[in-house]
Write a protein that holds these residues in place. Structure first.
Motif, PDB file in Angstrom:
ATOM      1  N   ILE A   1      51.134  44.010  43.554  1.00  0.00           N
ATOM      2  CA  ILE A   1      51.129  43.385  42.231  1.00  0.00           C
ATOM      3  C   ILE A   1      49.928  43.881  41.439  1.00  0.00           C
ATOM      4  O   ILE A   1      48.790  43.833  41.924  1.00  0.00           O
ATOM      5  CB  ILE A   1      51.102  41.850  42.349  1.00  0.00           C
ATOM      6  CG1 ILE A   1      52.353  41.350  43.075  1.00  0.00           C
ATOM      7  CG2 ILE A   1      50.979  41.201  40.984  1.00  0.00           C
ATOM      8  CD1 ILE A   1      52.356  39.879  43.377  1.00  0.00           C
ATOM      9  N   VAL A   2      50.172  44.364  40.223  1.00  0.00           N
ATOM     10  CA  VAL A   2      49.082  44.846  39.383  1.00  0.00           C
ATOM     11  C   VAL A   2      48.068  43.718  39.161  1.00  0.00           C
ATOM     12  O   VAL A   2      48.433  42.613  38.745  1.00  0.00           O
ATOM     13  CB  VAL A   2      49.629  45.346  38.032  1.00  0.00           C
ATOM     14  CG1 VAL A   2      48.477  45.726  37.096  1.00  0.00           C
ATOM     15  CG2 VAL A   2      50.542  46.539  38.246  1.00  0.00           C
ATOM     16  N   ALA A   3      46.822  43.979  39.473  1.00  0.00           N
ATOM     17  CA  ALA A   3      45.702  43.036  39.380  1.00  0.00           C
ATOM     18  C   ALA A   3      45.727  41.985  40.477  1.00  0.00           C
ATOM     19  O   ALA A   3      44.844  41.115  40.513  1.00  0.00           O
ATOM     20  CB  ALA A   3      45.636  42.357  38.012  1.00  0.00           C
ATOM     21  N   GLY A   4      46.674  42.066  41.395  1.00  0.00           N
ATOM     22  CA  GLY A   4      46.777  41.054  42.446  1.00  0.00           C
ATOM     23  C   GLY A   4      45.591  41.026  43.393  1.00  0.00           C
ATOM     24  O   GLY A   4      45.305  39.992  44.004  1.00  0.00           O
ATOM     25  N   GLY A   5      44.882  42.145  43.535  1.00  0.00           N
ATOM     26  CA  GLY A   5      43.747  42.180  44.448  1.00  0.00           C
ATOM     27  C   GLY A   5      42.471  41.596  43.880  1.00  0.00           C
ATOM     28  O   GLY A   5      41.542  41.273  44.625  1.00  0.00           O
ATOM     29  N   LEU A   6      42.412  41.435  42.575  1.00  0.00           N
ATOM     30  CA  LEU A   6      41.167  40.960  41.943  1.00  0.00           C
ATOM     31  C   LEU A   6      40.793  39.537  42.354  1.00  0.00           C
ATOM     32  O   LEU A   6      39.645  39.294  42.763  1.00  0.00           O
ATOM     33  CB  LEU A   6      41.285  41.084  40.430  1.00  0.00           C
ATOM     34  CG  LEU A   6      41.172  42.530  39.915  1.00  0.00           C
ATOM     35  CD1 LEU A   6      41.925  42.705  38.614  1.00  0.00           C
ATOM     36  CD2 LEU A   6      39.708  42.911  39.725  1.00  0.00           C
ATOM     37  N   PRO A   7      41.702  38.571  42.281  1.00  0.00           N
ATOM     38  CA  PRO A   7      41.332  37.227  42.761  1.00  0.00           C
ATOM     39  C   PRO A   7      40.996  37.208  44.255  1.00  0.00           C
ATOM     40  O   PRO A   7      40.112  36.460  44.680  1.00  0.00           O
ATOM     41  CB  PRO A   7      42.584  36.386  42.463  1.00  0.00           C
ATOM     42  CG  PRO A   7      43.319  37.142  41.407  1.00  0.00           C
ATOM     43  CD  PRO A   7      43.056  38.587  41.697  1.00  0.00           C
ATOM     44  N   LEU A   8      41.686  38.039  45.025  1.00  0.00           N
ATOM     45  CA  LEU A   8      41.390  38.129  46.451  1.00  0.00           C
ATOM     46  C   LEU A   8      39.960  38.616  46.674  1.00  0.00           C
ATOM     47  O   LEU A   8      39.228  38.090  47.524  1.00  0.00           O
ATOM     48  CB  LEU A   8      42.388  39.076  47.125  1.00  0.00           C
ATOM     49  CG  LEU A   8      42.154  39.393  48.600  1.00  0.00           C
ATOM     50  CD1 LEU A   8      42.221  38.136  49.455  1.00  0.00           C
ATOM     51  CD2 LEU A   8      43.192  40.418  49.093  1.00  0.00           C
TER      52      LEU A   8
END
Length: 327
Positions: free
Chosen positions: A120-127
């Motif tokens: 998911i695009v940008a999905g790793g940022l909150p992680l």
């Protein structure tokens, strides 16, 4: 400005060159295997962007965490995830780093603290923010490096993650790989402010742009940024200005940019540029490049053999690790 080559010893120079060649040849083999239908599903290539992963990853410790996108083969290799494990994952067998369940876009390896591969695009940022918060709460001095494309900057998760990381002064290194096209959308068609480092600085985050086709510039920027983050200076945002030579994915007809533009960028191939610089500085001896190529080909051949001998997951395990809420 002092040429960073003057401070580079021969062993480190060859290591960086080896890493970039390794990433390039691994992906080129994946193209062959995909065309032969040995690798299925989606395949997003990193070809052209190798200087970012090869340069930046060396600034991190084994205890640091790495979060990447679906274009993550190069990051995984540079982080230390084994080529056989990655290739097996491409083949969808249980010997893969995600037991064959993730494929190209979901490489994961807890032993190297490589937490995706996130489709998911940008999905790793909150992680990444969560991992950094966990390090802070546990009293560890770890840094979380989060790699993402410029398309993620248009997503809400980016703004939420940047805001929280800055507000809580979390140890996150945001590595934006700006290759100018989010899938098929040019940067200037989606962002009113195309200077992404400037945009990130609006959150009070230290930020600057880097030549993402220069492996030494990437390495130097990453070292400076990691030192700042680990030293308690809060999050840092690096905009690596780079370019992918191949289409967005193997399914992409690539109608959004001209062949002439791609060829202009190919003149700045990070491997060719670095090889020429090393030769001019006397750090590349006759036979070095051939030896590197031979070592890389042997490693990839072994990875393919390992994957071909892999074990398909039994059908009866289809629902294993799938959770459902009890009624």
């Amino acid at each position: 400005m002092r040429d960073p080559l003057l401070d580079l010893d021969r062993s480190e120079a060859l290591r960086l060159l080896h890493e970039m060649v390794r990433i390039r040849r691994f992906e080129e083999r994946c193209v062959e295997l995909y065309s032969a239908e040995r690798i299925r599903g989606f395949l997003h290539l990193y070809i052209g962007e190798e200087a970012v992963a090869a340069g930046a990853m060396g600034a991190l410790r084994p205890t640091d965490a790495v979060v990447a996108t679906y274009r993550e083969h190069g990051h995984a290799l540079a982080r230390g995830v084994g080529a056989p494990s990655i290739m097996a994952e491409m083949f969808g067998v249980v010997e893969g780093c995600s037991r064959g369940r993730g494929g190209s876009m979901h490489l994961f390896d807890a032993s190297t603290r490589f937490y995706g591969g996130n489709a998911i695009v940008a999905g790793g940022l909150p992680l990444a923010v969560g991992l950094a918060l966990a390090d802070r709460m546990s009293g560890r001095d770890g840094v979380t490096a989060c790699f993402f494309g410029e398309g993620a900057v248009a997503e809400g998760e980016f703004h939420e993650a940047m805001n929280l990381a800055a507000l809580w002064s979390l140890p996150v290194l945001f590595c934006c790989e700006n290759n100018l096209y989010a899938m098929g959308t040019a940067l200037e068609r989606s962002e009113s402010e195309t200077d992404l480092a400037l945009k990130a600085s609006g959150y009070g985050v230290t930020a600057w742009a880097v030549d993402g086709m220069d492996v030494l510039a990437c390495a130097a920027a990453a070292r400076r940024a990691v030192d700042t983050v680990r030293g308690g200076g809060g999050p840092v945002f690096l905009e690596f200005r780079t370019y992918r030579f191949r289409a967005h994915s193997m399914y992409d007809p690539e109608l959004y940019r001209s062949k002439e533009e791609v060829e202009r960028w190919r003149e700045r191939d990070p491997i060719d540029l670095f090889t020429a610089r090393l030769a001019a500085a006397g750090l590349l001896e006759p036979g070095d490049l051939d030896r590197i190529e031979d070592e890389v080909v042997a490693e990839i051949d072994e990875a393919v053999r390992f994957a071909e001998a892999g074990t398909p997951e039994p059908v009866e395990d289809l629902t294993k690790d799938v959770y459902r809420r009890a009624v």
